[in-house]
Write an enzyme that holds these catalytic residues in place. Structure first.
Site, PDB file in Angstrom:
ATOM      1  N   THR A   2       0.847  -1.192   0.000  1.00 26.22           N
ATOM      2  CA  THR A   2       0.000   0.000   0.000  1.00 26.22           C
ATOM      3  C   THR A   2       0.889   1.252   0.000  1.00 26.22           C
ATOM      4  O   THR A   2       1.991   1.238   0.537  1.00 26.22           O
ATOM      5  CB  THR A   2      -0.948   0.049   1.217  1.00 26.22           C
ATOM      6  OG1 THR A   2      -0.194   0.231   2.421  1.00 26.22           O
ATOM      7  CG2 THR A   2      -1.771  -1.237   1.313  1.00 26.22           C
ATOM      8  N   GLY A   3       0.402   2.303  -0.655  1.00 24.17           N
ATOM      9  CA  GLY A   3       1.196   3.523  -0.761  1.00 24.17           C
ATOM     10  C   GLY A   3       2.482   3.310  -1.532  1.00 24.17           C
ATOM     11  O   GLY A   3       3.522   3.887  -1.214  1.00 24.17           O
ATOM     12  N   ASN A  19       3.363   4.186  -4.531  1.00 24.08           N
ATOM     13  CA  ASN A  19       3.705   5.132  -5.589  1.00 24.08           C
ATOM     14  C   ASN A  19       4.688   6.212  -5.136  1.00 24.08           C
ATOM     15  O   ASN A  19       5.048   7.087  -5.922  1.00 24.08           O
ATOM     16  CB  ASN A  19       2.435   5.791  -6.159  1.00 24.08           C
ATOM     17  CG  ASN A  19       1.633   6.502  -5.089  1.00 24.08           C
ATOM     18  OD1 ASN A  19       1.592   6.077  -3.936  1.00 24.08           O
ATOM     19  ND2 ASN A  19       0.977   7.590  -5.461  1.00 24.08           N
ATOM     20  N   SER A  20       5.130   6.152  -3.858  1.00 23.85           N
ATOM     21  CA  SER A  20       6.108   7.138  -3.393  1.00 23.85           C
ATOM     22  C   SER A  20       6.795   6.646  -2.127  1.00 23.85           C
ATOM     23  O   SER A  20       6.351   5.683  -1.490  1.00 23.85           O
ATOM     24  CB  SER A  20       5.421   8.489  -3.116  1.00 23.85           C
ATOM     25  OG  SER A  20       4.523   8.379  -2.026  1.00 23.85           O
ATOM     26  N   GLY A  21       7.888   7.313  -1.770  1.00 24.04           N
ATOM     27  CA  GLY A  21       8.553   7.083  -0.499  1.00 24.04           C
ATOM     28  C   GLY A  21       8.979   5.652  -0.228  1.00 24.04           C
ATOM     29  O   GLY A  21       9.468   4.939  -1.103  1.00 24.04           O
ATOM     30  N   TYR A  32      -1.183  11.489  15.147  1.00 24.74           N
ATOM     31  CA  TYR A  32      -0.338  10.565  14.386  1.00 24.74           C
ATOM     32  C   TYR A  32       0.274   9.525  15.325  1.00 24.74           C
ATOM     33  O   TYR A  32       0.295   8.321  15.011  1.00 24.74           O
ATOM     34  CB  TYR A  32       0.764  11.352  13.670  1.00 24.74           C
ATOM     35  CG  TYR A  32       1.797  10.486  12.993  1.00 24.74           C
ATOM     36  CD1 TYR A  32       1.515   9.830  11.797  1.00 24.74           C
ATOM     37  CD2 TYR A  32       3.067  10.307  13.552  1.00 24.74           C
ATOM     38  CE1 TYR A  32       2.465   9.031  11.169  1.00 24.74           C
ATOM     39  CE2 TYR A  32       4.025   9.515  12.934  1.00 24.74           C
ATOM     40  CZ  TYR A  32       3.715   8.883  11.745  1.00 24.74           C
ATOM     41  OH  TYR A  32       4.654   8.078  11.128  1.00 24.74           O
TER      42      TYR A  32
END
Length: 288
Positions: free
Chosen positions: A11-12, A14-16, A173
């Site tokens: 998941t996620g 597309n970056s980092g 967070y």
């Protein structure tokens, strides 16, 4: 190749950290399913540009994309339906995506966005994929948490998660990262009779798109801090280790940093809260 013929959801991706995890897992031979938004957000690249970039680095990379928005329960359910139509096994679920919201925002379903994306979304996604994980020998769930969990303190209001008032973005967070630890421990316990492992990790301080941009003095301080943080490829190392290493085969319910098992903060030892939190999370996501 270490991950040959294995199917991995990131998941996620597309970056980092997620992007670099996808790159390295593809190099190991895995089929990586990129689970993220189709449309670029902020300074992100679109998922299709990232796929082209990965293919340029590794022409043999096995990649596919299924859209996923962790801030929307309907999107999560649609993702799982599409995944199950295309795949019969799931060797690794890397719950990597995350956000930090300095200003209070809501998910599509009306929950605070940071807790929604960082915990409730992955909670629902993982539970909906459990049958496939259980049917795949040696499957793994890897949850990206943070040492920020030490500052978290989750409370309840009836059958939902109590929101902080006034809203404090960084503390919220921290709450969501403590939620990742609770989820990891409780899921590992619930899966103890199955050959599925669940572990969490702190990636270290990483310069990634999770940190929102700001203007003025706050933005200047943010940019100075980011210069001293790890690059995403460095932050991805423990995620990749937990997804692929034979050294952690059979290890479950633990917390890692720099590829080493360490103890989470004592806040994560509250067994009564951990049990209650699972029940509340199930109620919030409609899994009751």
């Amino acid at each position: 190749m270490l991950m040959l013929n294995k199917t991995v959801i990131v998941t996620g991706s597309n970056s980092g950290i997620g992007k670099h995890s996808a790159i390295e897992l593809c190099k190991m031979g895995a089929h990586v399913v990129m689970a993220c938004r189709e449309t670029a957000y902020g300074n992100e690249k679109s998922v299709f540009d990232v796929m082209k970039e990965i293919k340029a680095l590794n022409p043999n990379a096995q990649l596919s994309f299924i859209p996923l928005d962790l801030a929307c329960f309907e999107s999560i359910r649609n993702f799982v339906n599409q995944f199950n139509q295309k795949h019969r096994r799931l060797d690794v679920l890397l719950n990597n995506a995350g956000v930090v919201c300095l200003d209070k925002q809501k998910t599509v379903d009306g929950f605070e966005l940071t807790m929604g994306v960082n915990h409730l979304g992955p909670f629902l996604l993982t539970n909906l994929l459990l049958d496939t994980l259980i049917s795949t020998p040696g499957a793994r769930v890897v949850n990206v948490s943070s040492k920020a969990h030490a500052k978290g303190n989750i409370k309840f209001s009836g059958n939902t998660i109590k929101e902080r008032r006034p809203y404090r973005g960084l503390i919220t967070y921290a709450d969501s990262k403590l939620a990742n630890i609770y989820f990891t421990q409780e899921l590992a316990e619930r899966l103890s009779d199955h050959k599925v492992t669940v572990n969490a990790l702190h990636p270290g301080g990483v310069a990634s798109n999770i940190w929102p941009d700001s203007k003025g003095i706050v933005g200047m301080i943010r940019r100075r801090i980011i210069k001293n943080l790890k690059k995403p490829e460095q932050g991805a190392s423990t995620s990749i280790y937990l997804c692929s290493s034979p050294e952690v085969e059979g290890v479950s319910g633990k917390y890692f940093y720099k590829k080493k098992q360490i103890n989470p903060h004592k806040r994560a030892e509250k067994i009564d809260i951990k049990k209650k939190f699972w029940q509340v999370s199930a109620a919030c996501t409609g899994l009751e």
